[in-house]
Motif scaffolding. Structure first.
Motif, PDB file in Angstrom:
ATOM      1  N   ARG A  72       0.865  -1.179   0.000  1.00 46.28           N
ATOM      2  CA  ARG A  72       0.000   0.000   0.000  1.00 46.28           C
ATOM      3  C   ARG A  72       0.896   1.220   0.000  1.00 46.28           C
ATOM      4  NH1 ARG A  72      -4.990  -2.175   1.647  1.00 46.28           N
ATOM      5  NH2 ARG A  72      -6.020  -0.237   1.124  1.00 46.28           N
ATOM      6  N   GLY A  98       2.956   4.716   1.368  1.00 56.37           N
ATOM      7  CA  GLY A  98       4.101   4.721   2.271  1.00 56.37           C
ATOM      8  C   GLY A  98       4.407   6.021   2.978  1.00 56.37           C
ATOM      9  N   ILE A  99       3.448   6.938   3.036  1.00 58.00           N
ATOM     10  CA  ILE A  99       3.745   8.222   3.691  1.00 58.00           C
ATOM     11  C   ILE A  99       2.939   8.360   4.986  1.00 58.00           C
ATOM     12  CG2 ILE A  99       3.374  10.723   3.498  1.00 58.00           C
ATOM     13  CD1 ILE A  99       5.816   9.942   2.005  1.00 58.00           C
ATOM     14  N   LEU A 118       8.521   8.437   5.354  1.00 57.82           N
ATOM     15  CA  LEU A 118       8.264   7.379   4.385  1.00 57.82           C
ATOM     16  C   LEU A 118       8.484   6.039   5.090  1.00 57.82           C
ATOM     17  CD1 LEU A 118       8.496   7.379   0.808  1.00 57.82           C
ATOM     18  CD2 LEU A 118       9.859   5.549   1.742  1.00 57.82           C
ATOM     19  N   TRP A 134      -3.674   3.464 -11.286  1.00 55.66           N
ATOM     20  CA  TRP A 134      -2.208   3.550 -11.165  1.00 55.66           C
ATOM     21  C   TRP A 134      -1.587   2.204 -11.487  1.00 55.66           C
ATOM     22  CZ3 TRP A 134      -0.286   6.477  -6.132  1.00 55.66           C
ATOM     23  CH2 TRP A 134      -0.567   7.856  -6.266  1.00 55.66           C
ATOM     24  N   LEU A 160      10.379  12.536  -2.929  1.00 58.30           N
ATOM     25  CA  LEU A 160       9.392  11.951  -3.836  1.00 58.30           C
ATOM     26  C   LEU A 160       9.075  12.953  -4.939  1.00 58.30           C
ATOM     27  CD1 LEU A 160       9.144   9.967  -1.497  1.00 58.30           C
ATOM     28  CD2 LEU A 160       6.664  10.096  -1.711  1.00 58.30           C
ATOM     29  N   TYR A 194       6.292  14.068  -7.634  1.00 56.96           N
ATOM     30  CA  TYR A 194       4.933  13.996  -8.178  1.00 56.96           C
ATOM     31  C   TYR A 194       4.992  14.723  -9.513  1.00 56.96           C
ATOM     32  CZ  TYR A 194       3.037  12.568  -3.602  1.00 56.96           C
ATOM     33  OH  TYR A 194       2.744  11.892  -2.437  1.00 56.96           O
ATOM     34  N   SER A 235       8.437   7.229  -5.984  1.00 57.31           N
ATOM     35  CA  SER A 235       8.569   7.091  -4.541  1.00 57.31           C
ATOM     36  C   SER A 235       9.722   6.140  -4.231  1.00 57.31           C
ATOM     37  CB  SER A 235       7.251   6.618  -3.933  1.00 57.31           C
ATOM     38  OG  SER A 235       7.334   6.580  -2.517  1.00 57.31           O
ATOM     39  N   GLN A 236       9.854   5.805  -2.970  1.00 53.98           N
ATOM     40  CA  GLN A 236      11.017   5.034  -2.514  1.00 53.98           C
ATOM     41  C   GLN A 236      10.583   3.998  -1.493  1.00 53.98           C
ATOM     42  OE1 GLN A 236      13.179   8.159  -0.528  1.00 53.98           O
ATOM     43  NE2 GLN A 236      13.353   9.415  -2.384  1.00 53.98           N
ATOM     44  N   ARG A 237      11.405   3.036  -1.252  1.00 51.83           N
ATOM     45  CA  ARG A 237      11.200   2.118  -0.134  1.00 51.83           C
ATOM     46  C   ARG A 237      12.459   2.032   0.729  1.00 51.83           C
ATOM     47  NH1 ARG A 237       6.886   3.205  -0.478  1.00 51.83           N
ATOM     48  NH2 ARG A 237       5.012   1.966  -0.866  1.00 51.83           N
ATOM     49  N   ARG A 287       9.772   2.455  -5.242  1.00 47.86           N
ATOM     50  CA  ARG A 287       8.363   2.281  -5.576  1.00 47.86           C
ATOM     51  C   ARG A 287       7.995   3.392  -6.552  1.00 47.86           C
ATOM     52  NH1 ARG A 287       4.144  -1.040  -6.007  1.00 47.86           N
ATOM     53  NH2 ARG A 287       2.265  -0.522  -4.857  1.00 47.86           N
ATOM     54  N   TYR A 338       4.935   4.744  -9.617  1.00 51.16           N
ATOM     55  CA  TYR A 338       3.602   4.549 -10.174  1.00 51.16           C
ATOM     56  C   TYR A 338       3.447   5.415 -11.414  1.00 51.16           C
ATOM     57  CZ  TYR A 338       2.503   3.404  -5.196  1.00 51.16           C
ATOM     58  OH  TYR A 338       2.481   2.904  -3.923  1.00 51.16           O
ATOM     59  N   PRO A 386      -5.272   7.603  -4.199  1.00 49.18           N
ATOM     60  CA  PRO A 386      -3.981   7.491  -3.492  1.00 49.18           C
ATOM     61  C   PRO A 386      -3.093   8.744  -3.503  1.00 49.18           C
ATOM     62  CG  PRO A 386      -3.874   6.349  -5.597  1.00 49.18           C
ATOM     63  CD  PRO A 386      -5.298   6.773  -5.415  1.00 49.18           C
ATOM     64  N   THR A 387      -3.315   9.650  -4.441  1.00 44.51           N
ATOM     65  CA  THR A 387      -2.410  10.795  -4.564  1.00 44.51           C
ATOM     66  C   THR A 387      -2.375  11.605  -3.266  1.00 44.51           C
ATOM     67  OG1 THR A 387      -3.475  10.930  -6.726  1.00 44.51           O
ATOM     68  CG2 THR A 387      -1.691  12.514  -6.274  1.00 44.51           C
ATOM     69  N   GLY A 388      -1.228  11.648  -2.619  1.00 41.40           N
ATOM     70  CA  GLY A 388      -1.102  12.351  -1.350  1.00 41.40           C
ATOM     71  C   GLY A 388      -1.104  11.415  -0.156  1.00 41.40           C
ATOM     72  N   TYR A 397      -0.819  18.099   3.088  1.00 45.53           N
ATOM     73  CA  TYR A 397       0.006  16.907   2.865  1.00 45.53           C
ATOM     74  C   TYR A 397       0.574  16.385   4.179  1.00 45.53           C
ATOM     75  CZ  TYR A 397       3.303  13.852   0.361  1.00 45.53           C
ATOM     76  OH  TYR A 397       3.996  12.768  -0.133  1.00 45.53           O
TER      77      TYR A 397
END
Ligand code: DHB
Length: 397
Positions: free
Chosen positions: A44, A46-47, A98, A185, A199, A201, A212-214, A220, A222, A293-295, A388
């Motif tokens: 799912r 991550g923020i 994150l 997405w 990140l 956008y 994004s990152q993990r 990650r 999208y 999911p945005t945000g 945010y």
């Protein structure tokens, strides 16, 4: 069996509520359909807002969110091939962290286990019982097919966006508000170094992308796609060229690529059920509302619901003879105020960043005007940054 609070759903919302109640000596049980590893392997967002981090660290959950999690000072809003950095500490004196939602689940599940919590995995709820009485409950089947019944003073539906409990509320006792989007997405996980410190956008004429990152070695990403898109039609090369063209710009920015080990199409919608209560059943998190999911508001919003409901239950049980139902009666209205703020923000970020297939030349130019307005003014950047990073818990102003 009888427990004071029966929680359906052992995702982050259900487990967090269970953990908070247990810490106050309020006995509860969690009934979860899936097994631990299936939930842990569900990717799912991550923020985490600062307040969500605090809910983990202040209540004795393992501090992995601080050691494994990565504090972020801002995001990069990229459009027209140009980057615009929003620096949250400067703008609103806040940061975000994150930390993947499945890690949040892992930590909560471990804490419940450590503390002797009653979390029953692989138990499928088949019926909700006497929800309008003072002894509501559920009937469920365990993994051996044996039927059980459990009752309590309250039932909490934390069973996600396809909530079984929510669907048991009789017609005429609720309203629903839904918004569909003409895109989905395409999400990937890959082995690669970070492409940028923050990140990204990205809005582009080819559609939205989120970089994004993990971790230092896993990323990650999208990109906006057709809701009917089939991941099998996408080779690694095709995915990388699609992502790259959405972040291309005169600065020559290049994504760092590597082997892709997970590909998924994520459908989404905006959805709210009102009220978030029926009799003695309370809806929390995705069971009551979902955001696009945005945000990354989904989990944060679920935790905010949990906080409001926990305080209401704690007040109810804490006040002894003069049982105080005031906060429980206020739960739905209190939670919904924040829900609609998050709905607005998630809808706005989604609409602003994505590009519809049937967009007219006028709309395309207007969209860039909006992005210029936001990034070109401190007030605009603050507006985005405040939403945010998250409005303070317990504040509706
Ligand atoms: C992630 C997902 C989001 O929706 C978002 O806004 C930011 C990050 C993620 O999965 O990393």
């Amino acid at each position: 069996t009888k427990s004071r609070v029966v929680i359906v759903g052992g995702g982050p919302a259900g487990l967090m509520l269970s953990h908070l109640l247990a810490q106050r000596g309020i006995d509860n049980v969690v009934i979860e359909k899936r097994d631990h590893d299936t939930i842990y392997n569900t990717h799912r967002a991550g923020i985490l807002e600062q307040q969500a981090v605090k809910m983990l660290t202040d209540t004795g959950i393992d501090g992995r969110v601080l050691t494994v999690g990565d504090e972020h000072d801002g995001i990069d809003l990229r459009f027209n091939g140009e980057s615009h950095l929003l620096h949250f500490p400067d703008l609103v004196d806040a940061t975000v962290t994150l930390y993947a939602q499945n890690e949040v689940f892992f930590d909560l599940a471990a804490a419940r286990k450590r503390d002797g919590g009653d979390v029953r995995y692989e138990c499928d709820v088949t019926e909700v019982l006497d929800v309008e009485s003072d002894h509501p409950g559920v009937r469920y089947q365990d993994k051996d097919g044996v039927t059980h019944e459990v009752r309590g003073d309250f039932l909490v539906a934390a069973d996600g966006s396809r909530s079984f409990c929510r669907r048991q509320v009789p017609e005429g006792r609720y309203s629903e508000f839904t918004m569909h989007y003409p895109f989905a997405w395409f999400g990937i996980l890959c082995e690669a170094p970070k492409s940028a410190p923050e990140l990204i956008y990205a809005n582009s004429e080819h559609g939205f992308a989120l970089i994004s990152q993990r971790s230092e070695t896993v990323q990650r990403m999208y990109f906006q796609c057709d809701p009917e898109e089939n991941v099998d039609n996408w080779s690694e090369d095709r995915i990388w060229s699609e992502l790259q063209r959405r972040v291309d710009g005169p600065d020559g920015f290049q994504l760092k690529t590597g082997p892709i080990f997970d590909k998924t199409v994520l459908q989404f919608r905006s959805f709210v059920r009102e009220p978030l209560r029926y009799g003695n059943m309370f809806l929390v998190g995705d069971a009551g509302h979902t955001v696009p999911p945005t945000g990354a508001k989904g989990l944060n919003l679920a935790f905010a619901d949990v906080k409001v409901l926990f305080e209401a239950l704690d007040t109810f049980y804490g006040s002894g003879s003069a049982k105080n139902v005031g906060l429980l009666d206020a739960y739905s209205d209190t939670a919904l105020k924040r829900v609609w703020k998050a709905q607005n923000f998630s809808y706005w970020m989604t609409s602003m960043m994505h590009t519809r297939n049937d967009i007219t030349p006028f709309e395309k130019k207007r969209a860039l005007g909006e992005l210029e307005t936001i990034t070109g003014s401190r007030y605009g950047r603050q507006y985005l940054a405040e939403s945010y990073t998250g409005w303070p818990h317990g504040s509706t102003s």
